[in-house]
Design a protein around this motif. Sequence first.
Motif, mmCIF file in Angstrom:
data_model
loop_
_atom_site.group_PDB
_atom_site.id
_atom_site.type_symbol
_atom_site.label_atom_id
_atom_site.label_comp_id
_atom_site.label_asym_id
_atom_site.label_seq_id
_atom_site.Cartn_x
_atom_site.Cartn_y
_atom_site.Cartn_z
ATOM 1 N N LEU A 83 -56.563 25.029 26.508
ATOM 2 C CA LEU A 83 -55.231 25.641 26.859
ATOM 3 C C LEU A 83 -54.237 24.621 27.150
ATOM 4 O O LEU A 83 -53.243 24.878 26.644
ATOM 5 C CB LEU A 83 -55.240 26.568 28.008
ATOM 6 N N LYS A 84 -54.724 23.650 27.769
ATOM 7 C CA LYS A 84 -53.918 22.425 27.943
ATOM 8 C C LYS A 84 -53.397 21.845 26.734
ATOM 9 O O LYS A 84 -52.049 21.555 26.564
ATOM 10 C CB LYS A 84 -54.402 21.368 28.810
ATOM 11 N N GLY A 85 -54.273 21.795 25.774
ATOM 12 C CA GLY A 85 -53.871 20.989 24.483
ATOM 13 C C GLY A 85 -53.373 22.221 23.249
ATOM 14 O O GLY A 85 -53.187 21.622 22.384
ATOM 15 N N SER A 86 -53.161 23.432 23.878
ATOM 16 C CA SER A 86 -52.596 24.274 22.881
ATOM 17 C C SER A 86 -51.143 24.299 22.393
ATOM 18 O O SER A 86 -50.958 24.596 21.278
ATOM 19 C CB SER A 86 -52.879 25.777 23.436
ATOM 20 N N ASN A 87 -50.436 23.481 23.075
ATOM 21 C CA ASN A 87 -48.702 23.467 22.847
ATOM 22 C C ASN A 87 -48.399 24.857 22.562
ATOM 23 O O ASN A 87 -47.322 25.224 22.108
ATOM 24 C CB ASN A 87 -48.805 22.804 21.751
ATOM 25 N N ILE A 88 -48.800 25.680 23.234
ATOM 26 C CA ILE A 88 -48.431 27.157 23.266
ATOM 27 C C ILE A 88 -47.073 27.095 24.388
ATOM 28 O O ILE A 88 -47.163 26.735 25.360
ATOM 29 C CB ILE A 88 -49.148 28.186 23.703
ATOM 30 N N VAL A 89 -45.879 27.967 23.757
ATOM 31 C CA VAL A 89 -45.025 28.115 24.773
ATOM 32 C C VAL A 89 -44.918 29.690 24.987
ATOM 33 O O VAL A 89 -44.903 30.562 23.774
ATOM 34 C CB VAL A 89 -43.388 27.688 24.354
ATOM 35 N N TRP A 90 -45.090 30.287 26.038
ATOM 36 C CA TRP A 90 -45.074 31.661 26.376
ATOM 37 C C TRP A 90 -43.648 32.401 26.145
ATOM 38 O O TRP A 90 -42.858 32.221 26.887
ATOM 39 C CB TRP A 90 -45.614 31.867 27.676
ATOM 40 N N ASN A 91 -44.095 33.403 25.280
ATOM 41 C CA ASN A 91 -42.963 34.371 24.809
ATOM 42 C C ASN A 91 -43.362 35.586 24.445
ATOM 43 O O ASN A 91 -44.802 35.990 24.537
ATOM 44 C CB ASN A 91 -42.081 33.641 23.547
ATOM 45 N N GLU A 92 -42.664 36.586 23.822
ATOM 46 C CA GLU A 92 -43.207 38.050 23.398
ATOM 47 C C GLU A 92 -44.377 37.829 22.600
ATOM 48 O O GLU A 92 -45.441 38.541 22.694
ATOM 49 C CB GLU A 92 -41.964 38.783 23.001
ATOM 50 N N THR A 93 -44.113 37.031 21.523
ATOM 51 C CA THR A 93 -45.447 37.120 20.553
ATOM 52 C C THR A 93 -46.534 36.236 21.136
ATOM 53 O O THR A 93 -47.448 36.722 20.814
ATOM 54 C CB THR A 93 -44.707 36.110 19.216
ATOM 55 N N THR A 94 -46.349 35.044 21.720
ATOM 56 C CA THR A 94 -47.549 34.471 22.243
ATOM 57 C C THR A 94 -48.250 35.335 23.204
ATOM 58 O O THR A 94 -49.296 35.420 23.272
ATOM 59 C CB THR A 94 -47.183 32.928 22.541
ATOM 60 N N LEU A 95 -47.476 35.894 24.021
ATOM 61 C CA LEU A 95 -48.114 36.646 25.106
ATOM 62 C C LEU A 95 -48.772 37.895 24.531
ATOM 63 O O LEU A 95 -49.802 38.049 25.137
ATOM 64 C CB LEU A 95 -47.218 37.104 26.107
ATOM 65 N N ASP A 96 -48.194 38.545 23.444
ATOM 66 C CA ASP A 96 -48.753 39.848 22.926
ATOM 67 C C ASP A 96 -50.101 39.061 22.240
ATOM 68 O O ASP A 96 -51.090 39.858 22.398
ATOM 69 C CB ASP A 96 -48.018 40.318 22.009
ATOM 70 N N HIS A 97 -50.135 38.173 21.618
ATOM 71 C CA HIS A 97 -51.260 37.592 20.862
ATOM 72 C C HIS A 97 -52.322 37.396 22.055
ATOM 73 O O HIS A 97 -53.700 37.537 21.843
ATOM 74 C CB HIS A 97 -51.131 36.226 20.288
ATOM 75 N N TRP A 98 -51.954 36.456 23.006
ATOM 76 C CA TRP A 98 -52.932 36.275 24.151
ATOM 77 C C TRP A 98 -53.566 37.368 24.912
ATOM 78 O O TRP A 98 -54.716 37.293 24.923
ATOM 79 C CB TRP A 98 -51.980 35.446 25.097
ATOM 80 N N LEU A 99 -52.656 38.429 25.056
ATOM 81 C CA LEU A 99 -53.195 39.663 25.724
ATOM 82 C C LEU A 99 -54.151 40.467 24.826
ATOM 83 O O LEU A 99 -54.985 41.169 25.289
ATOM 84 C CB LEU A 99 -52.194 40.373 26.100
ATOM 85 N N THR A 100 -53.945 40.397 23.820
ATOM 86 C CA THR A 100 -54.848 41.153 22.623
ATOM 87 C C THR A 100 -56.224 40.385 22.563
ATOM 88 O O THR A 100 -57.310 41.004 22.513
ATOM 89 C CB THR A 100 -54.159 40.973 21.297
ATOM 90 N N ASN A 101 -56.166 39.156 22.571
ATOM 91 C CA ASN A 101 -57.422 38.466 22.444
ATOM 92 C C ASN A 101 -57.359 37.067 22.745
ATOM 93 O O ASN A 101 -56.938 36.008 21.791
ATOM 94 C CB ASN A 101 -58.062 38.801 21.094
ATOM 95 N N PRO A 102 -57.496 36.567 24.044
ATOM 96 C CA PRO A 102 -57.239 35.200 24.287
ATOM 97 C C PRO A 102 -58.297 34.424 23.673
ATOM 98 O O PRO A 102 -57.634 33.084 23.484
ATOM 99 C CB PRO A 102 -57.282 34.949 25.793
ATOM 100 N N GLN A 103 -59.284 34.596 23.380
ATOM 101 C CA GLN A 103 -60.428 33.522 22.785
ATOM 102 C C GLN A 103 -60.103 33.418 21.369
ATOM 103 O O GLN A 103 -60.319 32.552 20.882
ATOM 104 C CB GLN A 103 -61.753 34.239 22.992
ATOM 105 N N ALA A 104 -59.421 34.404 20.760
ATOM 106 C CA ALA A 104 -59.021 34.283 19.462
ATOM 107 C C ALA A 104 -57.639 33.283 19.256
ATOM 108 O O ALA A 104 -57.447 32.310 18.404
ATOM 109 C CB ALA A 104 -58.874 35.541 18.696
ATOM 110 N N LEU A 105 -56.862 33.364 20.228
ATOM 111 C CA LEU A 105 -55.587 32.554 20.158
ATOM 112 C C LEU A 105 -55.980 31.201 20.361
ATOM 113 O O LEU A 105 -55.486 30.236 19.927
ATOM 114 C CB LEU A 105 -54.511 33.172 21.085
#
Length: 144
Positions: A83-105
Amino acid sequence: MDAKRARVDRRNRMAGAMAFAVVLAVSHSAPSFAAGDPDHGAKVYRQCMICHSLDKNGIGPSHRDVFGRRAGSIPNYSYSAALKGSNIVWNETTLDHWLTNPQALVPGTKMMFSVDDAQDRADVIAFLKEKVTSAQSNATPDAK
């Protein structure tokens, strides 16, 4: 002459098909979000409170001001290297993908919990979006 016309027609059909495919890809590249209900999101978020709080790190990191924050950036929380190395910034899209399947993201993340229902995800995201405050409010503890 007919063979030449057939080649031109085939090229036109292929160009048209390619243009149609591009339009479809662009129009479907971003998810369409249902309007979220933050009040219902607060109820769904109670499940998250087994590990998370708005203002205190627990089993999971705190969630206040999650929008616009880089994943893995809360001080004093032990994030996975993934997760530290993911370079994700949380927004509607990333949170939706995260909450759908964090292991896939983010394969290798610690989080295993998911929210299967799309409307529940939209509601939790709306709830979290309401919890964006000034930096001073982050210092106010919130009991788990």
